[in-house]
Design an enzyme around this catalytic site. Structure first.
Site, PDB file in Angstrom:
ATOM      1  N   GLU A 287      -5.152 -20.536 -13.736  1.00 32.20           N
ATOM      2  CA  GLU A 287      -5.770 -19.335 -13.175  1.00 32.20           C
ATOM      3  C   GLU A 287      -5.565 -19.300 -11.674  1.00 32.20           C
ATOM      4  O   GLU A 287      -4.890 -20.150 -11.085  1.00 32.20           O
ATOM      5  CB  GLU A 287      -7.267 -19.299 -13.507  1.00 32.20           C
ATOM      6  CG  GLU A 287      -8.061 -20.461 -12.944  1.00 32.20           C
ATOM      7  CD  GLU A 287      -9.526 -20.392 -13.339  1.00 32.20           C
ATOM      8  OE1 GLU A 287      -9.889 -19.553 -14.187  1.00 32.20           O
ATOM      9  OE2 GLU A 287     -10.312 -21.191 -12.796  1.00 32.20           O
TER      10      GLU A 287
ATOM     11  N   ASP B 246     -14.678 -19.688  -5.252  1.00 34.51           N
ATOM     12  CA  ASP B 246     -13.539 -18.765  -5.152  1.00 34.51           C
ATOM     13  C   ASP B 246     -13.455 -18.108  -3.773  1.00 34.51           C
ATOM     14  O   ASP B 246     -13.433 -16.881  -3.643  1.00 34.51           O
ATOM     15  CB  ASP B 246     -13.623 -17.676  -6.237  1.00 34.51           C
ATOM     16  CG  ASP B 246     -13.902 -18.233  -7.615  1.00 34.51           C
ATOM     17  OD1 ASP B 246     -13.453 -19.349  -7.900  1.00 34.51           O
ATOM     18  OD2 ASP B 246     -14.583 -17.546  -8.407  1.00 34.51           O
TER      19      ASP B 246
ATOM     20  N   HIS C  91      -9.036 -23.151  -6.964  1.00 32.39           N
ATOM     21  CA  HIS C  91      -9.129 -21.734  -6.603  1.00 32.39           C
ATOM     22  C   HIS C  91      -8.940 -21.554  -5.091  1.00 32.39           C
ATOM     23  O   HIS C  91      -9.853 -21.213  -4.358  1.00 32.39           O
ATOM     24  CB  HIS C  91     -10.444 -21.121  -7.052  1.00 32.39           C
ATOM     25  CG  HIS C  91     -10.311 -19.630  -7.258  1.00 32.39           C
ATOM     26  ND1 HIS C  91     -10.459 -19.026  -8.474  1.00 32.39           N
ATOM     27  CD2 HIS C  91     -10.001 -18.638  -6.393  1.00 32.39           C
ATOM     28  CE1 HIS C  91     -10.256 -17.726  -8.359  1.00 32.39           C
ATOM     29  NE2 HIS C  91      -9.977 -17.472  -7.086  1.00 32.39           N
TER      30      HIS C  91
END
Length: 335
Positions: free
Chosen positions: A222, A35, A292
């Site tokens: 996400e 991330d 991500h």
């Protein structure tokens, strides 16, 4: 034997990197990271990522990196009220500068649950040798509660609209990605009235059956990141399974809108709130899966910063940086 294996893996990594694209546009120098987000300050690039207290690395050139002290040596006191016995493993930060102050948003959560909160800390500088260097925590900005909220307060990203209004996008699984207007202090949700929107989602199956078998999704979305370019807001998101090493199926998709709150449409004019999203990158070659991402402009070039699961190293999560090229108004990269 082990040393020979390590030498072979390093040689293979260098060979693959050189063969994929030129070094000016492809950077993934075996940094284990999850991330990642990045910012440039006074000639130094700072990389923040998931880790104990938020992991931090510095670099003069986006390639050679030095590990710095984490943002939080100890978990902020408020985190134990959200996640009992929280152990300071902080997820998915976002870093931004506004009017001379740096804002670090970060995620506190339990894996697989929406018992989560997004906090924010500020600093006047990112240089740890500066006498003014000090992270000041301001506590939670948004919080999700199981049984109350059908969204998850993780994976934050700060963006300003064309009028200079701050918005925080966030979210994972459940009923999709959200965006909420912030107050001018960037540490609280705007009120009178509050403004919340869903900006992307995928259908979530509540009963496991043939629709959720194999690599099929069950609301797997996400990591929103909004990037302004040529009159559009581009919403990047990650689909499918993360965090499973070589079994990961993560991929990056994108849509765009003239308005920061959407609707975001993909290349086929499908709305992202209805499952739309055009593919930017998926697993290829040494990478089992990628996702991500964050997007930035450095020295008049646009970059995608993300992580990939390295099949040549037991599926470990590694840093990848690729220069973005734009084709017919859409971002593309070479993996």
């Amino acid at each position: 034997m082990e040393s020979q294996k390590r030498i072979h893996k390093v040689f293979l990594f260098i060979l693959l990197t050189l063969c994929i694209v030129p070094a000016t546009t492809a950077q993934s120098n075996d940094v284990r990271v999850h991330d990642p987000v990045m910012i440039e300050h006074e000639g130094t690039f700072y990389l923040f990522s998931t880790g104990r207290g938020v992991s931090v690395r510095s670099s003069p050139d986006m390639q050679d990196r030095t590990r710095e002290d984490p943002v939080f040596e100890k978990a902020p006191e408020w985190t134990s009220e959200v996640v009992p016995d929280f152990r300071n493993h902080i997820w998915a930060p976002d870093i931004a500068e506004h009017e001379g102050t740096f804002y670090l948003y970060y995620s506190v959560s339990q894996f697989g649950r929406n018992n989560s909160a997004i906090g924010v800390a500020t600093n006047e500088t990112l240089n740890p040798d500066d006498p003014d260097f000090e992270w000041i925590d301001h506590g939670p900005v948004v919080q999700s509660v199981p049984g109350r909220d059908m969204w998850n307060a993780i994976d934050p990203n700060l963006t300003f609209d064309d009028e200079g209004t701050p918005w925080l996008s966030f979210g994972s699984y459940w009923l999709g990605l959200k965006i909420v207007k912030l107050q001018k202090n960037l540490t609280e949700v705007a009120t009178s009235p509050q403004s919340w929107r869903t900006i992307a989602s995928r259908h979530r199956y509540w009963k496991l059956d043939e629709r959720t078998a194999g690599n099929s999704s069950s609301g797997d979305i996400e990591a929103p990141f909004v990037f302004k370019k040529n009159g559009y807001y581009y919403l990047f998101a990650s689909w499918d399974r993360c965090c499973a090493d070589e079994e990961s199926t993560y991929k990056i998709v994108v849509g765009r809108s003239k308005n920061i709150t959407g609707p975001y449409l993909d290349k086929a004019d499908q709305k992202m709130i209805h499952g739309g999203g055009s593919l930017v990158a998926k697993g290829k070659g040494k990478w089992a899966a990628v996702g991500h991402n964050a997007a930035y402009t450095f020295d008049n070039a646009d970059y995608l910063v993300f992580h990939g699961y390295d099949k040549t190293d037991d599926g470990d999560s590694k840093l990848i940086i690729r220069e973005i090229t734009w084709e017919d108004g859409w971002p593309t990269i070479t993996l």
